[in-house]
Design a protein around this motif. Structure first.
Motif, PDB file in Angstrom:
ATOM      1  N   TYR B 101       0.865  -1.209  -0.037  1.00 52.76           N
ATOM      2  CA  TYR B 101      -0.024   0.102   0.028  1.00 52.76           C
ATOM      3  C   TYR B 101       0.798   1.247   0.012  1.00 52.76           C
ATOM      4  O   TYR B 101       0.540   2.085  -0.821  1.00 52.76           O
ATOM      5  N   LEU B 134      -8.458  -2.012   6.728  1.00 53.11           N
ATOM      6  CA  LEU B 134      -9.047  -0.828   6.138  1.00 53.11           C
ATOM      7  C   LEU B 134      -8.114   0.313   5.866  1.00 53.11           C
ATOM      8  O   LEU B 134      -8.032   1.008   5.148  1.00 53.11           O
ATOM      9  N   PRO B 135      -7.184   0.587   6.890  1.00 52.16           N
ATOM     10  CA  PRO B 135      -6.437   1.759   6.464  1.00 52.16           C
ATOM     11  C   PRO B 135      -5.248   1.778   5.590  1.00 52.16           C
ATOM     12  O   PRO B 135      -4.733   2.680   5.143  1.00 52.16           O
ATOM     13  N   LYS B 138      -6.316  -0.451  -0.502  1.00 51.96           N
ATOM     14  CA  LYS B 138      -6.742   0.553  -1.558  1.00 51.96           C
ATOM     15  C   LYS B 138      -8.517   0.347  -1.364  1.00 51.96           C
ATOM     16  O   LYS B 138      -9.294   1.345  -1.444  1.00 51.96           O
ATOM     17  N   HIS B 139      -8.840  -0.734  -1.086  1.00 53.68           N
ATOM     18  CA  HIS B 139     -10.223  -1.162  -1.149  1.00 53.68           C
ATOM     19  C   HIS B 139     -10.186  -2.654  -0.534  1.00 53.68           C
ATOM     20  O   HIS B 139      -9.426  -3.494  -0.951  1.00 53.68           O
ATOM     21  N   ASN B 140     -11.508  -2.938   0.406  1.00 59.50           N
ATOM     22  CA  ASN B 140     -11.266  -4.363   0.451  1.00 59.50           C
ATOM     23  C   ASN B 140     -12.924  -4.772   0.451  1.00 59.50           C
ATOM     24  O   ASN B 140     -13.874  -4.004   0.620  1.00 59.50           O
ATOM     25  N   TYR B 141     -13.042  -6.140   0.478  1.00 63.54           N
ATOM     26  CA  TYR B 141     -14.315  -6.641   0.566  1.00 63.54           C
ATOM     27  C   TYR B 141     -14.618  -8.230   1.579  1.00 63.54           C
ATOM     28  O   TYR B 141     -13.637  -8.853   1.563  1.00 63.54           O
ATOM     29  N   ILE B 159      -9.388  -2.286  -9.463  1.00 65.58           N
ATOM     30  CA  ILE B 159      -9.182  -1.363  -8.607  1.00 65.58           C
ATOM     31  C   ILE B 159      -7.695  -1.413  -8.482  1.00 65.58           C
ATOM     32  O   ILE B 159      -7.115  -0.313  -8.208  1.00 65.58           O
ATOM     33  N   ARG B 164      -4.182   5.077  -9.140  1.00 65.56           N
ATOM     34  CA  ARG B 164      -2.892   4.933  -8.338  1.00 65.56           C
ATOM     35  C   ARG B 164      -3.062   3.514  -7.835  1.00 65.56           C
ATOM     36  O   ARG B 164      -3.995   2.982  -6.869  1.00 65.56           O
ATOM     37  N   ASP B 316      -3.271  11.123  -8.382  1.00 65.92           N
ATOM     38  CA  ASP B 316      -3.833  10.982  -7.151  1.00 65.92           C
ATOM     39  C   ASP B 316      -4.180  12.562  -6.646  1.00 65.92           C
ATOM     40  O   ASP B 316      -3.050  12.941  -6.297  1.00 65.92           O
ATOM     41  N   VAL B 318      -5.296  13.748  -3.993  1.00 66.71           N
ATOM     42  CA  VAL B 318      -4.937  13.836  -2.660  1.00 66.71           C
ATOM     43  C   VAL B 318      -3.402  14.400  -2.433  1.00 66.71           C
ATOM     44  O   VAL B 318      -3.212  15.179  -1.620  1.00 66.71           O
TER      45      VAL B 318
END
Ligand SMILES: Cc1cc2nc3c(=O)[nH]c(=O)nc-3n(C[C@H](O)[C@H](O)[C@H](O)COP(=O)(O)OP(=O)(O)OC[C@H]3O[C@@H](n4cnc5c(N)ncnc54)[C@H](O)[C@@H]3O)c2cc1C
Ligand SMILES: Cc1ncc(C[n+]2csc(CCOP(=O)(O)OP(=O)(O)O)c2C)c(N)n1
Lengths: 175, 581
Positions: B101, B134-135, B138-141, B159, B164, B316, B318
């Motif tokens: 990450y 989670l932190p 990039k995403h999780n399921y 994703i 990015r 990105d 951000v």
């Protein structure tokens, strides 16, 4: 500076955790967060009140946008939007004071929604200062319990925040 | 448990279960290899994998499985895939996920989970891994409905590799993997209203950047990991040459620009090279491409590049304005933005910026005089002086040249490897940047070698970090991978020792590794070959011998434990205030 940010998010489990986690992780100071489903059951809307500089606001908006489940984020300027919150206030009231409290509630255009022998529950909507002012006066009677929803807000005029499915399908501009 | 592999309420025939469906989709994603370690909750997926042509590499620790997938992704540019069972398997992956990450590496991670009806009951080997990661995903399921699998798998890969890049975790309750599904097609597209990366830069900002380049007297390009993930090296080179702009790189950008090019300044940052650091601090235009201005790069951030107008190109939004104020923000993909920029940038002759290039030449010369090639050799050859780690790295680079892929672990050896790297192409230098994870090197080297079997894969590591995942030698040996492992063995945690020297009054504590195993015997125990070197005169031969070897080879260089990495920027200083620069 206090800012009101509103976000359309997917109405799915875990989204609130993601948003809340982001705030604590990135050190944003949140005054309130209110969330509820929109007219489209797949989408919820959040109103977030945050304390911070313009730079903080910009980072917060961008970071929120970066969450996959967040669809759209808008910063609502005070002058261009209306904002309300709802409070329920349980106040200790002796039978002799009932007339007094009814008058106070009327002045604030609140409603008494429950009355017991020694207490009433008042429903009040307005902006935070109105709720604060009411609470201040109600203190003289004795406040037993308060619950506030936090601010919800909406832009004035025809502008709406509905999410329109974009023409361009996602994936088309992918390398 | 036989006979329950497919739980099909209708008792249908010819259907698949969830796990088989996943494996089918992995094949459709052209996944060739997965790294993992099995256990109860993920067994349905393993059983499906058994019947597939996808190769599974059995890591000896889940952290290493994640690093191997990461190394594979960095070397190939493809999505790395790893898997582990629930509970301890999943938590062991955590460091590897965070590592990917921080460096924006595309990965898809599968974890087993207890059956859906047991979630939340503290059942055996249950852990909330989507909550935990989670932190830093990039995403999780967490997949609670087998019918969602097609969408989830499609989205996970999409994703992970677009925008990015980053790791995406999919948590799979065992019952979901066992449930029967009918014939399901893999979706051809995703529908993610909240995820639409911007690829093209805003034309107005691009035009402003072009003007700024034309007007600049002292421009510098700074290239980072984003140039590599975008595959924009060629455009970067063209821009630098056309507009006569010297180029510095971050550690993650190593390889994005050829190190032997006359416009190359080297790495910048806290252990950056003086020409790079001085140039950035003296520049009137800083063109940052795919860099995130981390604190290892900026030093004291309020004075970083204080004379420069800053153009920041990043996919990105951000990152733009997060750490360093930006004058011309361009959100977009590095390759596409640079292409648009090249349409507008007219050629500039070097002579038009002669003063700037003269100044840079002076910085380069002064650096070569104090620290450049040869100086360490002299020191090494003085009687009684011990072999220097920096010099070993320098010799290795000279001998290896631009060939192969260099990987590092974390510490002093990593910094020398980064400073002295003679890399010419993207993806030929692999190192843990943002998280700085000791133990990354060896498993990542395994992943890189499996991804690029024809490349010479060289690992430069420290004695400390090597021990954090050395069990993976089993994997390398079993698969017959002829990795070349160079340990700069200073019998200590060198980088930490250096920190204690500078910031803790030379009170050395808990940094000694005097009880190390015999590394040569160690590699032999794993079935490889190795030798030890402590004489500077033998270094070149040892390197050549190792590179010529067909086997898994380890060279144990016994180096000076008191050597420091220079230059170094002390805490709270600007990057042009270097010690030993
Ligand atoms: C002991 C130690 C010492 C270190 N010292 C130094 C040092 O002295 N100097 C140094 O440089 N580093 C150093 N590092 C590494 C440092 O911690 C960071 O990892 C590194 O500087 C980050 O590099 P980067 O800015 O290129 O960003 P990366 O982490 O590689 O991020 C890539 C950036 O590019 C963007 N991007 C991704 N894809 C695209 C695309 N397609 N198009 C455009 N943009 C894209 C991303 O959004 C992100 O902003 C050190 C690490 C360790 C462990
Ligand atoms: C997992 C992990 N733990 C601790 C650290 C802190 N740390 C950074 S460098 C270092 C020492 C590394 O020693 P070694 O591997 O021998 O390499 P050297 O610095 O001697 O080259 C340590 C402990 C880290 N980066 N990663």
């Amino acid at each position: 500076m206090r800012h009101t940010v509103t976000a359309l998010v997917e109405n799915s489990p875990g989204v609130l955790t993601r948003v809340a986690g982001l705030f604590s992780r990135r050190g944003f100071n949140i005054d309130s967060l209110a969330v509820g489903v929109t007219e489209d059951p797949r989408i919820s809307r959040m109103t977030i009140v945050v304390e911070g500089s313009e730079a903080t606001l910009e980072q917060l908006t961008k970071q929120l946008n970066k969450l996959i489940n967040v669809i759209k984020v808008t910063d609502l300027k005070d002058s261009e939007s209306v904002a309300r919150e709802l409070a329920l206030v349980k106040i200790a009231v002796e039978p002799a004071q009932r007339a007094q409290i009814t008058q106070l509630v009327d002045i604030f255009r609140g409603k008494i929604i429950d009355m017991g022998r020694q207490s009433v529950i008042v429903e009040l909507t307005g902006d935070e200062t109105k709720v604060d002012a009411f609470l201040n006066l109600a203190r003289d009677f004795g406040i037993k319990e308060v619950v506030r929803t936090g601010r919800i807000a909406m832009a004035r005029g025809m502008k709406s925040m509905e999410y329109q499915k974009e023409e361009k399908q996602n994936g088309q501009n992918i390398l | 448990m036989l006979g329950v592999l497919k739980i099909d309420p209708e008792g249908g025939v010819g259907v698949m279960n969830g796990a088989e469906l996943i494996v089918k989709f992995l094949e459709q994603e052209k996944v060739e290899i997965v790294f993992g370690h099995p256990g109860g909750a993920i067994l349905p997926l393993y059983d499906a994998l058994r019947q597939s042509r996808i190769r599974h590499v059995l890591a000896r620790h889940e952290q290493a499985a994640a690093h191997a997938a990461d190394g594979y992704a960095r070397a190939t540019g493809k999505v790395g895939v790893c898997m582990a069972t629930s509970g301890p398997g999943a938590t062991n992956l955590v460091t590897g996920i965070a590592n990917a990450y921080m460096d924006s590496i595309p990965m898809v991670i599968f974890t087993g989970q207890v059956p859906t009806d047991m979630i939340g009951t503290d059942s055996f080997q249950e852990v909330d891994i989507t909550g935990a990661t989670l932190p830093f995903t990039k995403h999780n399921y967490l997949v609670k409905d087998v019918n969602l699998l097609p969408r989830v798998i499609k989205e996970a890969f999409h994703i992970a590799r677009t925008g990015r890049p980053g790791p995406v975790l999919v948590d799979l309750p065992a019952d979901i993997c066992l449930q029967a599904v009918g014939k399901v097609e893999y979706p051809s597209r995703v529908d993610l209203p909240g995820y639409k990366p911007t690829y093209r830069g805003h034309p107005l900002q691009v035009a402003r950047a072009a003007t700024a380049i034309q007007e600049a007297k002292r421009p510098v390009l700074c290239a980072g990991g984003g140039v590599i993930s975008s595959g924009a090296s060629e455009e970067l080179l063209t821009l630098a040459e056309r507009a006569a702009i010297p180029v510095t790189i971050t550690m993650m950008g190593i390889g994005a620009f050829p190190a032997t090019h006359p416009l190359f300044l080297g790495m910048l940052g806290l252990h950056g090279l003086p020409p790079a650091n001085h140039a950035v601090m003296g520049a009137d235009l800083l063109l940052a491409v795919g860099v995130r201005f981390g604190n290892r790069v900026t030093g004291k951030v309020d004075i970083f590049a204080h004379q420069a107008k800053v153009v920041h190109i990043d996919i990105d939004p951000v990152e733009i304005g997060k750490n360093v104020p930006v004058d011309i923000p361009i959100v977009g993909d590095a390759k596409l933005v640079l292409r648009d920029l090249l349409e507008r940038v007219h050629p500039v002759e070097k002579v038009q910026r002669q003063g700037w290039f003269d100044q840079i030449e002076r910085w380069k010369t002064s650096y070569q005089g104090s620290m450049g090639a040869g100086v360490e050799k002299k020191a090494s050859n003085e009687k009684g002086k011990r072999l220097k780690g920096r010099w070993v790295v320098e010799r290795l680079n000279q001998i290896l040249g631009k060939e192969g892929i260099i990987l590092t672990d974390v510490g002093q050896h990593q910094m020398w490897a980064a400073q002295l790297a003679l890399r010419e192409r993207a993806r030929s230098f692999i190192s843990s940047g943002g998280l700085g994870t000791m133990g990354f090197g060896l498993p990542a080297a395994i992943g890189a070698k499996l991804g690029c079997p024809d490349e010479e894969v060289v690992l430069i590591t420290g004695d400390g970090g090597f021990q954090m995942n050395m069990q993976e030698l089993s994997v390398a040996a079993k698969l017959g991978l002829n990795l070349k492992i160079f340990i700069l063995n200073n019998h200590s945690l060198g980088m930490v020792r250096q920190l204690q020297e500078f910031y803790y009054n030379k009170e050395y504590y808990s940094i000694e590794l005097s009880d190390l195993p015999d590394m040569v015997k160690l590699i032999e125990a794993f079935g490889g070959t190795g030798f030890r070197v402590d004489d500077p005169a033998e270094v070149d031969d040892a390197i050549k011998r190792a590179l010529a070897s067909e086997a898994l080879t380890l060279v144990d260089f016994l180096v000076d434990p008191n050597e420091n990495v220079y230059p170094m920027v002390p805490r709270g200083k600007g990057i042009d205030e270097m010690i030993g620069g």
